[in-house]
Design an enzyme around this catalytic site. Structure first.
Site, PDB file in Angstrom:
ATOM      1  N   GLY A 569       5.227  -7.490 -10.584  1.00  0.00           N
ATOM      2  CA  GLY A 569       4.740  -6.269  -9.987  1.00  0.00           C
ATOM      3  C   GLY A 569       5.893  -5.442  -9.496  1.00  0.00           C
ATOM      4  O   GLY A 569       7.048  -5.857  -9.539  1.00  0.00           O
ATOM      5  N   GLY A 571       7.123  -3.337  -6.230  1.00  0.00           N
ATOM      6  CA  GLY A 571       6.824  -3.126  -4.828  1.00  0.00           C
ATOM      7  C   GLY A 571       7.826  -2.191  -4.209  1.00  0.00           C
ATOM      8  O   GLY A 571       8.586  -1.521  -4.907  1.00  0.00           O
ATOM      9  N   GLY A 572       7.809  -2.154  -2.903  1.00  0.00           N
ATOM     10  CA  GLY A 572       8.665  -1.245  -2.175  1.00  0.00           C
ATOM     11  C   GLY A 572      10.134  -1.436  -2.467  1.00  0.00           C
ATOM     12  O   GLY A 572      10.891  -0.476  -2.536  1.00  0.00           O
ATOM     13  N   GLY A 574      11.529  -2.683  -5.186  1.00  0.00           N
ATOM     14  CA  GLY A 574      11.931  -2.644  -6.584  1.00  0.00           C
ATOM     15  C   GLY A 574      10.998  -3.549  -7.357  1.00  0.00           C
ATOM     16  O   GLY A 574       9.835  -3.713  -6.976  1.00  0.00           O
ATOM     17  N   ASP A 693       4.218  -3.064   7.601  1.00  0.00           N
ATOM     18  CA  ASP A 693       3.558  -2.673   6.350  1.00  0.00           C
ATOM     19  C   ASP A 693       2.543  -3.735   5.936  1.00  0.00           C
ATOM     20  O   ASP A 693       2.491  -4.151   4.792  1.00  0.00           O
ATOM     21  CB  ASP A 693       4.594  -2.426   5.252  1.00  0.00           C
ATOM     22  CG  ASP A 693       4.017  -1.639   4.081  1.00  0.00           C
ATOM     23  OD1 ASP A 693       2.930  -1.034   4.244  1.00  0.00           O
ATOM     24  OD2 ASP A 693       4.638  -1.632   3.010  1.00  0.00           O
TER      25      ASP A 693
END
Ligand SMILES: *[C@@H]1O[C@H](CO)[C@@H](O)[C@H](O)[C@H]1NC(C)=O
Ligand SMILES: *[C@@H]1O[C@H](CO)[C@@H](O)[C@H](O)[C@H]1NC(C)=O
Ligand SMILES: *[C@@H]1O[C@H](CO)[C@@H](O)[C@H](O)[C@H]1NC(C)=O
Ligand SMILES: *[C@@H]1O[C@H](CO)[C@@H](O)[C@H](O)[C@H]1NC(C)=O
Ligand SMILES: *[C@@H]1O[C@H](CO)[C@@H](O)[C@H](O)[C@H]1NC(C)=O
Ligand SMILES: *[C@@H]1O[C@H](CO)[C@@H](O)[C@H](O)[C@H]1NC(C)=O
Ligand SMILES: *[C@@H]1O[C@H](CO)[C@@H](O)[C@H](O)[C@H]1NC(C)=O
Ligand SMILES: *[C@@H]1O[C@H](CO)[C@@H](O)[C@H](O)[C@H]1NC(C)=O
Length: 899
Positions: A569, A571-572, A574, A693
């Site tokens: 996936g 994500g934030g 990378g 987060d």
């Protein structure tokens, strides 16, 4: 033309001789034949096309109207063409595109001509056994080469001026293939990994000589029954150890490549006749298991870096001029080396005979300026092989060099243990193996006069030592990747206890920086009046584990060089890649985008010290950060792999993923796990670490469906004395506490709010932001508040808000109602109105106990994995973010807020 023949025959039949019955039989036969001819006309069309597209030479007589009568053309009983053989004629022209209509074709041989144009698609030719087109001027191969051609046994396409191409996957479909020859075909790429008996069970001869192939020998060769392997004249490299398992080999030619390492044990290759490895970079002693092979007839070893005695083969073997062109100790075959040379070579063997040593360690006198060897005057006193990129283990043979006083092996990538034999060295004074992956824990007992240095690399004991044990076989496998860069070693940093933050922290939002929410950055732990969460549980939960630097070669190797297939996936930070270690253990590797400012504007030392803290945060409900790698611009974090994916997948995308909806008990257990993980963060080492987060795509599930919080990388330790650090808004729309979104003020209450939103999601099955809803219901918290307000008057409104996938009975309803209330409480507008995490844990655990007493382990009360069993933990790892490729809630990151 055939039609004309038919007409002629018909005319004849119109004039039957009146008296002869015999004759009329003949007419019938003629008729029959003419019909057969007619039936064959489907091949005739193609054959005529072939005839006209080729510029036939005068000696090729294809003038007969019936192609079956053409020279070098064969047909079967029903006049279908089965063979076309036009070899060595100097024929020009091209092949027609419809050649594949000759569906009965068995043999197509057109080699050694001047035929040009593309090789047409032949994929319909399921009867074709031989395809021999070598030595022509063909300019391309069909894309689906050999697709469905399951009778194909022999293929020769050598010596054609193809543009560069790779061996296509479709070759696999030619399951009867025996000989495949693609010599001098402009092949690039690597040798695909399908030449095994499973895929191509009959393949006996593979000739890929004189191409531009690179990379190593594929491991599937081990499982092949190849008899002839010709790979000479390319750019292949790596070890040739796979030959050990290729026991059917008769001829192997690897000449003119860049293979390295030693000749493996070839004693199983009882039919081996030809062995040509000249012009490579092979090292090590030519093993007696090879020189003793009875089947050998030709051996070529010239121009390598072979060491030890010049090999002596049986008289029947013709060997090229091996001496002088290698690193043998003496020129005369069979004469043994000086014992010191033998000893040093067995030391080099345990490092897999590195090329650097092979280039220097030649001749019969180690005291004659051999790399790393110091003598006094002819006794070896010092071996200094520090910083030589050595991979392997420490040989017990060191003990044979009794004059040794100093051994330096520091700063390599050695694994294993210090052999006990070394304690017998009478003159040893110093042994430095620091900065390797040597286990510190069981260093053998040396006499007091010996200084042994081991610190700095791998660690022993239950934590990092074990992952080293798992990773290092991979490391050895990654030998071929050496040169791509070596990771920097992190200097162990001592972390000083940080001070509690002043309540008057002055926080400013810098809109232009807010896009950097992916940074590992400071969550200022503003211990303001209302956020003394978890003060009841203030033990220092620091697991002294140290950090693990993992070489980039290992990470490249386990993620298949960060291949797209391995992406879990985005994500934030990378991209997150799945990796698989040698033993099948899975890990998740986060490759931080080098453009992310965290990388550029953050010093290496600072980054490392942050990582140092993160690796110490160990809790049953936090996804563990197990290691990292810094290499050039690369920043990589290694996490445990969580096999069941994210909570958002289970909560919002269960239908697409063909899962069952989560039942209420599960949801409660997950909520409690998350609360416990975050509670630990909030109370970590007397400080408050704030996640900032929290959201379902950051909550990962293990095999047991227990949850762990991921991506607490947004938390970082406050630099001492720096209270005026600006705080960038991290987090994701829909989960952001209002005061945080508006003022950037960060307290633990920010996480409480986000958890509240997650609780609402668990209850309602609705996303924090759901654009498919009516405009006034898009924002879950707003809608929730409205429903909650009307609940007093309208109990049905509340019941309708509950996720219809939760099976409601009276008890469940009561439990849902409690969580509903808790959620509202957590999402209170004012931070001071929200509860502490410890309160949330209490409420949820009371509900969980009521529902599933067995879910609560005794040590869950405290939840800290003091002895985190790493190998086991490594088994259940998962990318800590961004697993929801559907982009439900990750697409609305606050980075857009200020842009
Ligand atoms: C084929 O032969 C003819 C005459 O013999 C010539 O004009 C033509 O260029 C040739 N074609 C090719 C492709 O060689
Ligand atoms: C080749 O075969 C295809 C289908 O089998 C047919 O449609 C086509 O007309 C044939 N072409 C020739 C030139 O015979
Ligand atoms: C190999 O392919 C490349 C690119 O397709 C081409 O430039 C080169 O001329 C080819 N080499 C040979 C020997 O045909
Ligand atoms: C085809 O393979 C067989 C078995 O390895 C070998 O004996 C034969 O020489 C090969 N044929 C050619 C033309 O290379
Ligand atoms: C493979 O190709 C080479 C040419 O480079 C040739 O010398 C050798 O005989 C071929 N081997 C086989 C088995 O066909
Ligand atoms: C190769 O052979 C060795 C022993 O000879 C064996 O241990 C190994 O598993 C084999 N490898 C493969 C891939 O078959
Ligand atoms: C390999 O060695 C043999 C024996 O000396 C020699 O006849 C042959 O030419 C060599 N082959 C190559 C490719 O050098
Ligand atoms: C070299 O080693 C041998 C055997 O250990 C010893 O007898 C000799 O004295 C040593 N020579 C020197 C110069 O140290």
């Amino acid at each position: 033309m055939p039609r004309k023949t038919l007409e002629d025959k018909k005319k004849v039949s119109l004039l039957p001789p009146p008296r002869s019955r015999k004759m009329s039989h003949l007419f019938l036969l003629c008729l029959l034949l003419s019909f057969l001819n007619f039936a064959a006309s489907q091949d005739d069309v193609v054959m005529q096309a072939l005839k006209s597209s080729l510029n036939l030479t005068s000696d090729v007589d294809w003038s007969n109207p019936n192609p079956c009568k053409w020279v070098t053309v064969q047909c079967d009983g029903s006049s279908r063409v089965t063979g076309i053989q036009l070899k060595q004629k100097g024929i020009r022209g091209t092949l027609p595109p419809n050649l594949q209509n000759l569906s009965e074709l068995v043999i197509l041989e057109l080699f050694s001509n001047r035929i040009s144009g593309p090789i047409p698609d032949l994929s319909g030719l399921t009867n074709l056994q031989t395809l021999n087109l070598h030595d022509n001027l063909f300019i391309s191969t069909p894309e689906n080469l050999f697709s469905g051609m399951n009778s194909l046994e022999e293929v020769y396409l050598d010596d054609n001026p193809f543009p560069s191409w790779e061996i296509p996957e479709t070759v696999k479909e030619a399951t009867s293939l025996k000989n495949l020859s693609l010599v001098n075909c402009n092949l690039t790429g690597s040798i695909p990994d399908f030449f095994s008996s499973e895929t191509l069970p009959s393949l006996a001869s593979l000739n890929l000589s004189r191409n531009n192939l690179h990379g190593g020998l594929p491991s599937s060769f081990a499982n092949s029954s190849l008899q002839q392997l010709y790979l000479n004249g390319q750019k292949l490299n790596g070890s040739i150890s796979v030959l050990q398992n290729m026991t059917s080999l008769v001829e192997v030619d690897l000449q003119g490549n860049a293979f390295s390492g030693p000749i493996p044990d070839l004693s199983g290759l009882q039919s081996l006749r030809l062995f040509n490895v000249r012009e490579n970079q092979l090292t090590g002693v030519v093993p007696p298991s090879f020189t003793g092979l009875k089947s050998l007839t030709v051996v070529n070893l010239t121009n390598n870096l072979f060491q030890g005695p010049t090999p002596l083969f049986q008289k029947s073997v013709s060997v090229d001029a091996v001496a002088k062109t290698n690193s043998f100790c003496l020129d005369t075959a069979g004469v043994p080396c000086d014992p010191r040379v033998d000893t040093l070579l067995s030391i080099a063997e345990s490092f897999n005979y590195p090329m650097k040593l092979a280039m220097s360690w030649k001749g019969n006198d180690p005291c004659d300026s051999w790399l790393g060897i110091t003598c006094s005057p002819s006794n070896i006193t010092v071996i200094n092989l520090a910083r030589q990129k050595l991979i392997g283990t420490i040989s017990p043979s060191f003990a044979k060099l009794t004059s040794l006083e100093t051994i330096f092996l520091y700063s390599n990538q050695l694994t294993g243990r210090i052999p006990t034999e070394l304690t017998t060295l009478p003159k040893l004074r110093i042994l430095d193996v620091s900065n390797n992956y040597i286990f510190d824990c069981d260093v053998p007992k040396f006499s007091a006069s010996v200084k042994v240095l081991t610190s700095g690399g791998g660690r022993c004991g239950k934590s990092f030592g074990d992952i080293v044990k798992i990773i290092l076989p991979v490391l050895v496998g990654a030998l071929c990747l050496v040169g791509l860069g070596v990771c920097l070693y992190a200097k162990k940093r001592r972390r000083r206890p940080a001070k509690v933050q002043s309540p008057n922290t002055n926080m400013v939002i810098h809109p232009h920086h807010s896009g950097d929410s992916d940074a590992i950055e400071l969550a200022v732990a503003a211990e303001s009046s209302y956020s003394h969460s978890g003060s009841t549980n203030s033990d220092i939960h620091v697991v002294e584990s140290g950090n693990l630097v993992i070489p980039i070669q290992v990470l490249r190797s386990v993620t298949n060089n960060f291949s797209e297939e391995n992406i879990l996936g985005t994500g934030g930070f990378g991209v997150v890649y799945k990796g698989e270690l040698n033993d099948g253990t899975k890990i998740a590797v986060k490759r931080m985008e080098s453009s992310a400012s965290v990388v550029s504007d953050k010093g290496l030392a600072e980054f490392k010290s942050e990582i140092d803290v993160l690796t110490k945060m160990r809790h049953r409900h936090l996804v563990a950060l197990l290691g990292y790698c810094l290499d050039g611009n690369e920043r990589l974090l290694v996490y445990e792999y969580m096999p069941r994916g994210t909570l958002s997948q289970h909560l919002f995308h269960w239908k697409e993923e063909e899962r069952k909806p989560l039942d209420w008990t599960r949801r409660l257990a997950i909520a409690l796990d998350v609360a416990r993980g975050v509670e630990y963060l909030h109370t970590f080492a007397h400080q408050s670490f704030i996640h900032r987060d929290l959201k379902p795509s950051n909550i990962l599930l293990g095999d047991d469906m227990r949850a762990k919080v991921a991506d607490f990388g947004l938390v970082r330790l406050a630099p001492e004395g720096n209270y005026s650090i600006e705080t960038r808004v991290a987090g994701t729309f829909g989960y952001l506490a209002p005061e945080y979104a508006v003022t950037g003020r960060v307290t633990t209450m920010v996480d409480i709010y986000s958890l509240g939103v997650i609780l609402m999601e668990l209850v309602t099955g609705r996303k924090a932001l759901d654009v498919t809803q009516r405009e006034d219901s898009v924002h879950l918290v707003t809608w929730f508040r409205r429903v909650a307000a009307s609940k007093v008057r309208d109990e049905n409104a509340f019941k309708n808000a509950i996720d219809p996938n939760i099976k409601l009975d009276e008890e469940t309803l009561a439990s849902v109602e409690k969580v509903w209330e808790l959620a509202g409480y957590c999402c209170a507008r004012e931070p001071y109105q929200r509860p502490d995490m410890s309160h949330i844990v209490n409420v949820l655990s009371s509900l969980t106990v009521q529902w599933k007493p067995t879910d609560v382990e005794p040590d869950d009360l405290n939840g800290i994995d003091y002895d985190f069993p790493l190998p086991q933990a490594v088994k259940n790892w998962q990318a800590s973010e961004g697993l929801s490729q559907t982009g439900d809630d990750s697409g609305s990151s606050s980075s857009g807020l200020w842009k």
